[in-house]
Scaffold this active site. Structure first.
Site, PDB file in Angstrom:
ATOM      1  N   SER A   1       4.035  -0.746   4.787  1.00  0.00           N
ATOM      2  CA  SER A   1       5.236  -0.911   4.518  1.00  0.00           C
ATOM      3  C   SER A   1       5.661  -1.068   2.856  1.00  0.00           C
ATOM      4  O   SER A   1       6.766  -1.195   2.563  1.00  0.00           O
ATOM      5  CB  SER A   1       5.727  -1.946   5.288  1.00  0.00           C
ATOM      6  OG  SER A   1       5.305  -3.189   4.943  1.00  0.00           O
TER       7      SER A   1
ATOM      8  N   SER B   1      -0.256  -2.845   5.340  1.00  0.00           N
ATOM      9  CA  SER B   1       0.928  -2.310   4.419  1.00  0.00           C
ATOM     10  C   SER B   1       0.511  -2.758   2.952  1.00  0.00           C
ATOM     11  O   SER B   1       1.373  -2.205   2.151  1.00  0.00           O
ATOM     12  CB  SER B   1       1.867  -3.229   4.816  1.00  0.00           C
ATOM     13  OG  SER B   1       2.340  -3.215   6.016  1.00  0.00           O
TER      14      SER B   1
ATOM     15  N   LYS C   1       8.610  -6.103  -3.790  1.00  0.00           N
ATOM     16  CA  LYS C   1       8.813  -5.591  -2.535  1.00  0.00           C
ATOM     17  C   LYS C   1      10.293  -6.140  -1.805  1.00  0.00           C
ATOM     18  O   LYS C   1      10.057  -7.491  -2.050  1.00  0.00           O
ATOM     19  CB  LYS C   1       7.572  -5.619  -1.620  1.00  0.00           C
ATOM     20  CG  LYS C   1       7.822  -4.982  -0.193  1.00  0.00           C
ATOM     21  CD  LYS C   1       6.439  -5.299   0.493  1.00  0.00           C
ATOM     22  CE  LYS C   1       6.751  -4.600   2.019  1.00  0.00           C
ATOM     23  NZ  LYS C   1       5.561  -4.626   2.853  1.00  0.00           N
TER      24      LYS C   1
END
Length: 596
Positions: free
Chosen positions: A287, A311, A215
């Site tokens: 996210s 997330s 990420k």
């Protein structure tokens, strides 16, 4: 006898002293010697305020003053309170560097509680990976448990596997928008090195030679780390995040920096919206949108996501992958973007439950750069029995949305696997009140971006996006922040009571109360695909927008659906052990997104 000169000098000083004493007596602005400083006597600073200012502010705080109280508050504000903002308004400003964490550190382990487990043990499955598939697609979708065996047995090279994923990224990323930065050269270099080491008998372990994606809030030395946000598009850190370095040390191959919703919210970043490979008309959820989409579509061997309030859980469920959110403090966050110091967690997202355990073992451990990270044990045995484990569930939650038939069937599977379902309950408290902590910490973490106007550059500017929330958070009450923190402790005590009755919890993945509760208490979670559901409308993390209605489907579309297990603090071994058994019983991980 004194000389004239001496007389004049002494007399002059004496007269001056007398005059000063008289002035001190007559001038109340001069403090009496030994008198303490008095609150409310400082010079006035800041803009003028009036009773009207307070009357309007009372509406924000939901706290009403009388007319007299309002008058006193307005008249004294510039002497008593305005100076408290000097740290950012000046004249003596004090900059707070990004790595600087608050002095107060959240500890999920309550006083007197012994954090499980007692043993440090890791036993992976010894199942034969079987022959190497002839089709690249089958190799790409294989879990790390199989990929690692093929690489260890030299049936598959890291370089070939890396080339497979690079080709798939080139082929499919335009549909998903899950890659922010492709690290092709680094990946091929690391893959070549891995093959050389393995050929020389220097096998580092199950992640050696496995391509992964991070990420894009994890710092990577010399490689952009953008947070998915326009103001940071050209940000290039000098050092690796602790997790990145640990995966490098394990021999893993970094192939891509994956998308996240800007500043770790939802699934829209400066490159657009990351889409769900199972249903391209909807976002991947956030996210950790990029890790969810890339792992589900077979573009990486595994990925690292992060969670502050859902997330890892949300994209894992929507994209049909396995997401392990570790106990708060187990995995050091040094070199990762801070959204909320007391909530942020880093964890693996993969295509099997055991994969997540293999990855967790590699990335666990404290680091001096993360004040909240602690030493911990991991007791995991892939072959251990789950019979007799007490699995708590909330009866009413299983009867209402967001629970589905898949969630209810999962509870029946728990029984068939030899585990014991146990009804549990929690008080009906205002758990969302704790979100004040998240909003205040997030606004503090991005204060400079807020005050400078940099938030205006973000693509998403709707009321429920960070720009508006960070600005609104400037008006939250400090007193209510402390009270929210006290509520957090109260909730942690309640969860300790629940876990004195059960070993695990089985909950609908997106049950709002449990997403909030367990993120604030720091308990670990495992989200795994349990079946499929039909949806007649695309799903979104964003508040409904009548001007942009979500696509509808007739007939409905078939998409994966996941359930979530919650474990005791630092007891990820039991969490994964139960997850492995349920994963086998569900037997739904073999299906992949159509068209990928």
């Amino acid at each position: 006898m004194k000389s004239r000169r001496q007389f004049i000098t002494l007399t002059s000083w004496g007269l001056l002293g007398a005059a000063a004493a008289q002035a001190q007596t007559q001038n109340p602005s001069q403090p009496t010697p030994g008198a303490p400083p008095a609150f409310g006597t400082a010079p006035e600073v800041g803009p003028e305020v009036s009773t009207t200012t307070f009357a309007e502010a009372e509406k924000l705080m939901q706290f009403e003053l009388t007319a007299n109280e309002r008058s006193v508050a307005a008249e004294s504000w510039r002497r008593t309170m305005a100076a408290l903002y000097e740290r950012r308004t000046g004249p003596r400003k004090a900059e707070l560097d990004a790595p600087l964490s608050p002095a107060t550190i959240w500890n999920p382990v309550l006083p007197g509680m012994k954090a499980a487990p007692k043993l440090e043990r890791f036993v992976r499955s010894n199942t034969d990976a079987g022959p190497l598939p002839s089709r690249d697609e089958e190799i790409a979708y294989s879990p790390v448990t199989r990929l690692s065996r093929w690489i260890e047995q030299r049936k598959l090279t890291s370089e070939r596997l890396t080339q497979i994923y690079l080709k798939r990224i080139e082929q499919f990323d335009s549909k998903l928008r899950c890659i922010i930065t492709l690290t092709r050269d680094l990946a091929l270099s690391q893959a070549k090195k891995a093959d050389q080491e393995i050929a020389a008998g220097k096998y580092r372990g199950p992640l050696h030679g496995i391509p992964w994606g991070g990420k894009d809030l994890l710092d990577t030395a010399g490689i952009p780390t953008t947070y998915g946000a326009e103001p940071y598009r050209n940000r290039v850190p000098a050092k690796n995040a602790a997790v990145v370095q640990r995966l490098h040390d394990a021999g893993a191959v970094l192939i891509a920096k994956l998308s996240l919703g800007a500043l770790a919210l939802n699934d829209i970043w400066f490159g657009g919206q990351t889409m769900n490979p199972w249903l391209l008309e909807e976002g991947a959820s956030g996210s950790s949108a990029g890790p969810g989409a890339a792992t589900a579509a077979g573009l990486v061997g595994f990925s690292i996501g992060s969670e502050t309030g859902g997330s890892i859980i949300a994209p894992s469920m929507r994209c049909g992958v396995n997401g392990l959110r570790p106990t708060y403090g187990r995995v050091a966050r040094t070199g990762a973007m801070t959204l909320c110091w007391s909530l942020d967690k880093l964890g693996p997202m993969a295509r099997s439950v055991e994969d997540t355990a293999l990855i967790l073992k590699a990335i666990s451990g404290p680091d001096a750069g993360d004040m909240a990270s602690v030493p911990s044990r991991l007791d995991f045995d892939a072959h251990a029995s789950v019979r007799g484990l007490r699995v708590g569930y909330f009866p009413q939650w299983m009867k209402e949305a967001p629970a589905t038939d898949v969630d209810r069937a999962a509870l029946e599977t728990v029984k068939k696997a030899g585990m014991t379902p146990v009804e549990v309950s929690i008080p009906d408290w205002p758990y969302d009140s704790m979100l004040l902590i998240l909003f205040a910490e997030g606004a503090a973490a991005f204060e400079e971006l807020t005050l400078s106007g940099g938030l205006k550059q973000l693509k998403a500017q709707v009321p429920d996006a960070w720009p508006n929330v960070f600005r609104q958070s400037r008006f939250l009450s400090a007193v209510d922040f402390v009270q929210a923190d006290r509520l957090r402790r109260k909730v942690a005590n309640e969860m300790a009571r629940v876990f004195s009755e059960v070993d695990l919890l089985l909950v609908p993945s997106l049950r709002d109360e449990m997403l909030t509760i367990t993120n604030f208490t720091g308990h670990p979670s495992l989200t795994l695909r349990a079946g499929f559901v039909q949806v007649s409308e695309a799903r979104s993390d964003w508040a409904p927008d009548p001007k942009n209605p979500l696509p509808k489907f007739s007939p409905p579309r078939r998409v994966p659906h996941g359930v979530t297990l919650i474990g005791r603090l630092f007891d990820e071994g039991t969490l994964c052990r139960a997850g492995i058994m349920l994963e086998k019983a569900f037997n739904v991980m073999g299906e992949h997104p159509p068209g990928f």
